[in-house]
Design an enzyme around this catalytic site. Structure first.
Site, short mmCIF file in Angstrom:
data_model
loop_
_atom_site.label_atom_id
_atom_site.label_comp_id
_atom_site.label_asym_id
_atom_site.label_seq_id
_atom_site.Cartn_x
_atom_site.Cartn_y
_atom_site.Cartn_z
N THR A 1 -3.62 110.12 132.64
CA THR A 1 -3.51 111.25 133.56
C THR A 1 -4.88 111.73 134.02
OG1 THR A 1 -1.50 111.93 132.38
CG2 THR A 1 -2.47 113.52 133.90
N ALA A 2 -5.82 111.90 133.09
CA ALA A 2 -7.14 112.40 133.44
C ALA A 2 -7.86 111.46 134.39
CB ALA A 2 -7.97 112.63 132.18
N GLU B 1 3.78 117.37 128.92
CA GLU B 1 4.26 117.00 130.24
C GLU B 1 4.66 118.24 131.03
OE1 GLU B 1 7.33 114.57 128.60
OE2 GLU B 1 6.34 112.72 129.19
N ALA B 2 4.33 119.40 130.52
CA ALA B 2 4.62 120.66 131.21
C ALA B 2 3.33 121.19 131.81
CB ALA B 2 5.22 121.68 130.25
N LYS C 1 9.83 124.34 136.73
CA LYS C 1 9.55 125.16 135.56
C LYS C 1 9.22 126.58 135.99
CE LYS C 1 6.16 125.78 131.84
NZ LYS C 1 4.96 125.26 131.18
N VAL D 1 -14.07 98.42 127.06
CA VAL D 1 -15.52 98.64 127.03
C VAL D 1 -16.05 98.34 125.63
CG1 VAL D 1 -17.35 100.35 127.30
CG2 VAL D 1 -15.41 100.36 128.88
N THR E 1 -1.49 123.93 129.10
CA THR E 1 -2.77 123.97 129.79
C THR E 1 -3.52 122.64 129.78
OG1 THR E 1 -3.76 124.81 127.74
CG2 THR E 1 -3.14 126.43 129.41
N ILE F 1 -3.01 119.62 131.19
CA ILE F 1 -3.23 119.02 132.50
C ILE F 1 -4.02 119.97 133.39
CG2 ILE F 1 -2.02 118.30 134.61
CD1 ILE F 1 0.04 116.94 132.78
#
Length: 502
Positions: free
Chosen positions: A18-19, A53-54, A82, A189, A347, A349
């Protein structure tokens, strides 16, 4: 020796998930046509940690900046809406409260609504605070609608976010980023190269290829391959205030109706999350390994699932805290490499999004722009600290029994949070700082929900007499309830949105 300056034209993101793909998509969007290359290096052999996932409402801004259509997003990520978080048992066993996205009631006489509610409480005339929340009244009925109407409409006070499958979101953003020129490089890597002055210059893959760059973004998760293993940025450990250090997660089939809210249930040594998606429910138990064994935590979670498990449970270990320098030399840490705060208020994400947004705002022309680096680090420190304090509040003011809960209730807390709690108890006032992502309503919901009862309130609340104040609160309550009763179901609203053409 003075550090040599280098123009930044080649950006390398190390790590996907995700990041990584949020960073890649955002950079591809803002630098499209600017002559900068963006390369993302990731290995499919390395697992992705998806703790939560929220989300919180800020995610709408991120998607909007990228021009993502909501209907496409909902379909591609199996997302649901949500309206907030239900906290079950956090005050005492069996008691619940709701942290809504949106305001309580309507401000009156230029003063926040809750001061008039506190006046009614003192006079023995008030309903529970959540009675006056449009978000909660819709959520508890299993209903949803997008915010709409003018200031007089209860629906204008709504806020919302999403639950979604983080792996599907990463894939969705990967397609978005690659369509805009991002190059994905598959491989593990094995070495990080540095210049004579200490900047990162490239990463070496197992097959000998080198991904060289001028500026690097570390999305390698807890390991912090660039920011910590190579650049030694340091880490502030906050486990003394947030002692949960482990989690077990597992998806299951959904049995309950498609609820438009996250649920957090206090357990023996931590808390359990429930996140409803279109195709499954995400479940997890965040706990303190000093109070509960890993096997007992896993057994407890599996026994409490609402439906059959869809995968084997996954165990996670973490150290709550933050990187002392999220940006060091020519490298910025984003996501878990920058720090970890348990997903109690969804918090995780957002902190990714916030780092990316700040980086784009402060993106340097050259690698030696020290002032931009200091500003970025100061802003990220303030944001991490603010979220930390909000999470500590949930633990500090609990009234639950048991060794874990008695420990967190008795623990010393940061002075700034202690002052904030004292101010609220004495005056009913909530003062927010510039980097506070949580609204006054958010702090209010948790403080009142956990049992804090202010002794004072704003003096302007006394301009309304007892009967007039009671009548106004009743009118606000009735308007919210009538509106909530007329809303479509969450499932119908979701289907209607996904069927809408872009």
């Amino acid at each position: 020796m003075p550090q040599s300056s280098q123009a930044i034209n080649r950006i390398v993101i190390v790590g996907g998930g995700t990041a990584g793909w949020m960073a890649a998509a955002a950079l591809a969007h803002v630098f499209e046509g600017a002559g900068k290359s963006v390369t993302l290096v990731e290995s499919e052999a390395i697992g992705i940690i998806g703790v939560g996932e929220a989300t919180i409402p800020e995610i709408l801004k991120f998607n909007a900046r990228l021009g993502i259509d909501e209907a496409d997003f909902l379909r591609e990520t199996k997302a649901t809406f949500k309206l907030g978080i239900e906290f079950d048992g956090w005050r005492r066993e069996g008691q619940r409260y709701f942290h809504p996205f949106g305001a309580f009631g309507v401000d009156m006489e230029g003063v926040a609504f809750h001061h008039f509610w506190l006046k009614a409480c003192a006079e023995g005339q008030a309903d529970p605070l959540e009675t006056y929340s449009m978000a909660w009244q819709a959520a508890r009925r299993g209903r949803f609608v997008h915010p709409q109407g003018g200031p007089q409409s209860p629906l204008s006070s709504l806020g919302y976010a999403y639950h979604f499958d983080a792996a599907l979101y990463a894939g969705f953003l990967r397609r978005y980023a690659e369509a805009r020129g991002v190059v994905r490089c598959e491989g593990r890597v094995v070495e990080v190269q540095q210049t004579q002055t200490g900047d990162v210059s490239g990463v070496v893959l197992e097959d000998g290829r080198v991904a060289a760059g001028d500026f690097f973004i570390d999305c390698t998760g807890f390991i912090g391959l660039l920011i910590e293993k190579t650049l030694k940025a340091g880490y502030d450990d906050w486990s003394a205030w947030l002692p949960c250090d482990s989690a077990v997660a597992v998806p299951c089939e959904r049995v309950e109706p498609l609820s438009p809210y996250t649920r957090s249930t206090a357990r023996e040594a931590g808390w359990q999350w429930r996140i409803p998606l279109q195709h499954r429910v995400g479940n997890g138990y965040v706990y303190s390994s000093s109070h509960l064994s890993h096997q007992d935590a896993e057994d407890a979670l599996m026994a409490r699932l609402e439906g059959p498990a869809l995968a084997q449970p996954r165990r996670l270990r973490f150290a709550t805290g933050r990187r002392r320098e999220c940006w060091k030399r020519n490298c910025v840490a984003v996501g878990l490499s920058s720090g970890f705060l348990e997903p109690l208020e969804s918090t995780s994400i957002h902190l990714i999004q916030s780092a990316i947004t700040k980086l784009i705002t402060l993106f340097p022309l050259q690698t030696t722009d020290e002032g931009l680096r200091r500003e970025f680090n100061a802003l990220m420190e303030e944001e991490f600290v603010t979220v930390r304090d909000f999470l500590i509040l949930h633990y500090k003011v609990t009234q639950r029994d048991g060794p874990f809960w008695e420990q967190v209730r008795a623990m010393p807390i940061p002075d700034r949070l202690a002052d904030k709690i004292a101010l609220f108890e004495q005056t009913g006032r909530i003062v927010r700082r510039d980097q506070d992502i949580f609204s006054e309503s958010s702090w209010l919901a948790v403080a009142v929900g956990q049992g804090l009862a202010p002794r004072g309130r704003h003096p302007i609340s006394d301009v309304l007499g007892r009967d007039e104040n009671r009548a106004r609160l009743a009118a606000i309550r009735d308007s919210i309830w009538r509106t909530a009763d007329a809303l479509p179901s969450h499932a119908d609203a979701l289907a209607a949105t996904m069927n809408r053409r872009a």
